[in-house]
Write a protein that holds these residues in place. Sequence first.
Motif, PDB file in Angstrom:
ATOM      1  N   PRO A  32       2.003 -15.449  27.008  1.00  0.00           N
ATOM      2  CA  PRO A  32       2.398 -16.123  28.242  1.00  0.00           C
ATOM      3  C   PRO A  32       1.620 -17.419  28.474  1.00  0.00           C
ATOM      4  O   PRO A  32       0.527 -17.601  27.945  1.00  0.00           O
ATOM      5  N   GLU A  33       2.197 -18.296  29.280  1.00  0.00           N
ATOM      6  CA  GLU A  33       1.504 -19.521  29.648  1.00  0.00           C
ATOM      7  C   GLU A  33       0.562 -19.281  30.809  1.00  0.00           C
ATOM      8  O   GLU A  33      -0.410 -19.993  30.984  1.00  0.00           O
ATOM      9  N   ARG A  34       0.860 -18.264  31.639  1.00  0.00           N
ATOM     10  CA  ARG A  34      -0.018 -17.946  32.749  1.00  0.00           C
ATOM     11  C   ARG A  34      -0.047 -16.437  32.962  1.00  0.00           C
ATOM     12  O   ARG A  34       0.884 -15.733  32.587  1.00  0.00           O
ATOM     13  N   VAL A  35      -1.103 -15.990  33.585  1.00  0.00           N
ATOM     14  CA  VAL A  35      -1.284 -14.568  33.861  1.00  0.00           C
ATOM     15  C   VAL A  35      -0.977 -14.338  35.337  1.00  0.00           C
ATOM     16  O   VAL A  35      -1.515 -15.043  36.191  1.00  0.00           O
ATOM     17  N   PRO A  36      -0.117 -13.370  35.660  1.00  0.00           N
ATOM     18  CA  PRO A  36       0.168 -13.077  37.066  1.00  0.00           C
ATOM     19  C   PRO A  36      -1.086 -12.607  37.798  1.00  0.00           C
ATOM     20  O   PRO A  36      -2.038 -12.121  37.171  1.00  0.00           O
ATOM     21  N   PRO A  37      -1.120 -12.715  39.120  1.00  0.00           N
ATOM     22  CA  PRO A  37      -2.318 -12.342  39.893  1.00  0.00           C
ATOM     23  C   PRO A  37      -2.798 -10.906  39.663  1.00  0.00           C
ATOM     24  O   PRO A  37      -3.987 -10.653  39.674  1.00  0.00           O
ATOM     25  N   GLY A  38      -1.895  -9.955  39.441  1.00  0.00           N
ATOM     26  CA  GLY A  38      -2.296  -8.560  39.244  1.00  0.00           C
ATOM     27  C   GLY A  38      -2.680  -8.230  37.817  1.00  0.00           C
ATOM     28  O   GLY A  38      -3.062  -7.106  37.520  1.00  0.00           O
ATOM     29  N   VAL A  70      -4.269  -6.916  27.150  1.00  0.00           N
ATOM     30  CA  VAL A  70      -4.478  -6.902  28.596  1.00  0.00           C
ATOM     31  C   VAL A  70      -5.122  -8.221  28.987  1.00  0.00           C
ATOM     32  O   VAL A  70      -6.119  -8.629  28.380  1.00  0.00           O
ATOM     33  N   ALA A  71      -4.559  -8.888  30.002  1.00  0.00           N
ATOM     34  CA  ALA A  71      -5.098 -10.168  30.455  1.00  0.00           C
ATOM     35  C   ALA A  71      -5.256 -10.178  31.967  1.00  0.00           C
ATOM     36  O   ALA A  71      -4.432  -9.618  32.686  1.00  0.00           O
ATOM     37  N   VAL A  72      -6.320 -10.798  32.427  1.00  0.00           N
ATOM     38  CA  VAL A  72      -6.559 -11.020  33.850  1.00  0.00           C
ATOM     39  C   VAL A  72      -7.086 -12.435  34.020  1.00  0.00           C
ATOM     40  O   VAL A  72      -7.586 -13.039  33.070  1.00  0.00           O
ATOM     41  N   HIS A  73      -6.962 -12.973  35.232  1.00  0.00           N
ATOM     42  CA  HIS A  73      -7.605 -14.251  35.517  1.00  0.00           C
ATOM     43  C   HIS A  73      -8.594 -14.058  36.647  1.00  0.00           C
ATOM     44  O   HIS A  73      -8.575 -13.042  37.336  1.00  0.00           O
ATOM     45  N   GLN A  74      -9.468 -15.017  36.800  1.00  0.00           N
ATOM     46  CA  GLN A  74     -10.485 -14.906  37.843  1.00  0.00           C
ATOM     47  C   GLN A  74      -9.797 -14.996  39.190  1.00  0.00           C
ATOM     48  O   GLN A  74      -9.109 -15.942  39.490  1.00  0.00           O
ATOM     49  N   GLY A  75      -9.966 -13.988  39.989  1.00  0.00           N
ATOM     50  CA  GLY A  75      -9.369 -13.948  41.317  1.00  0.00           C
ATOM     51  C   GLY A  75     -10.446 -13.734  42.346  1.00  0.00           C
ATOM     52  O   GLY A  75     -11.437 -14.451  42.392  1.00  0.00           O
ATOM     53  N   VAL A 117     -10.347 -16.509  27.925  1.00  0.00           N
ATOM     54  CA  VAL A 117      -9.175 -17.348  27.721  1.00  0.00           C
ATOM     55  C   VAL A 117      -9.278 -18.486  28.724  1.00  0.00           C
ATOM     56  O   VAL A 117      -9.460 -18.254  29.910  1.00  0.00           O
ATOM     57  N   GLU A 118      -9.174 -19.698  28.240  1.00  0.00           N
ATOM     58  CA  GLU A 118      -9.233 -20.839  29.139  1.00  0.00           C
ATOM     59  C   GLU A 118      -8.102 -21.793  28.821  1.00  0.00           C
ATOM     60  O   GLU A 118      -7.802 -22.064  27.665  1.00  0.00           O
ATOM     61  N   ALA A 122      -5.991 -24.222  34.804  1.00  0.00           N
ATOM     62  CA  ALA A 122      -5.774 -22.833  35.216  1.00  0.00           C
ATOM     63  C   ALA A 122      -7.113 -22.144  35.439  1.00  0.00           C
ATOM     64  O   ALA A 122      -8.134 -22.560  34.910  1.00  0.00           O
ATOM     65  N   LEU A 123      -7.065 -21.073  36.235  1.00  0.00           N
ATOM     66  CA  LEU A 123      -8.270 -20.272  36.430  1.00  0.00           C
ATOM     67  C   LEU A 123      -8.678 -19.648  35.102  1.00  0.00           C
ATOM     68  O   LEU A 123      -7.825 -19.304  34.283  1.00  0.00           O
ATOM     69  N   PRO A 124      -9.988 -19.496  34.857  1.00  0.00           N
ATOM     70  CA  PRO A 124     -10.409 -18.856  33.613  1.00  0.00           C
ATOM     71  C   PRO A 124      -9.937 -17.405  33.566  1.00  0.00           C
ATOM     72  O   PRO A 124      -9.860 -16.729  34.585  1.00  0.00           O
ATOM     73  N   GLY A 125      -9.608 -16.948  32.383  1.00  0.00           N
ATOM     74  CA  GLY A 125      -9.110 -15.591  32.222  1.00  0.00           C
ATOM     75  C   GLY A 125      -9.925 -14.805  31.221  1.00  0.00           C
ATOM     76  O   GLY A 125     -10.832 -15.334  30.576  1.00  0.00           O
TER      77      GLY A 125
END
Length: 143
Positions: A32-38, A70-75, A117-118, A122-125
Amino acid sequence: MTSKREQVLDAIVALIAAAVPEAKVERNLAKPERVPPGGLVIIRDGDPGEPEATLSPLTYIFSHRIPIEVAVHQGIGPREQALDAILGRIGIEIAANRTLWGLCDFIEAEAPAAADVESSGALPGRWADVVLIATYATPDPLN
């Protein structure tokens, strides 16, 4: 009728979706190009490998290696904790359902390999690769 391999993969998608309902759970999604908030969980079809066989009756026993990303971003909190929480909930679901509703003899996960992942703008993931091993038997390697 759906093959045993497809039944197992569909059941793993359902198991993980139940474990992390706030995350987007997909099968064989391109990166994906971006990771959803959840968070995001991608289940790949993987490699059933070379089966063992028993002859009476003829049965093929697979130890199917299924990659899970599994991917997450800094929230709100640190991304390491968010990733650990998702992995922990997936682990709890696996431990509670080792036979995958009777489809497998046993399922287990290997330890995750994690990395940052950066992307610019985008927020760092944080990303983790996990391999789930599903051991199951079928009378036909194609079904």
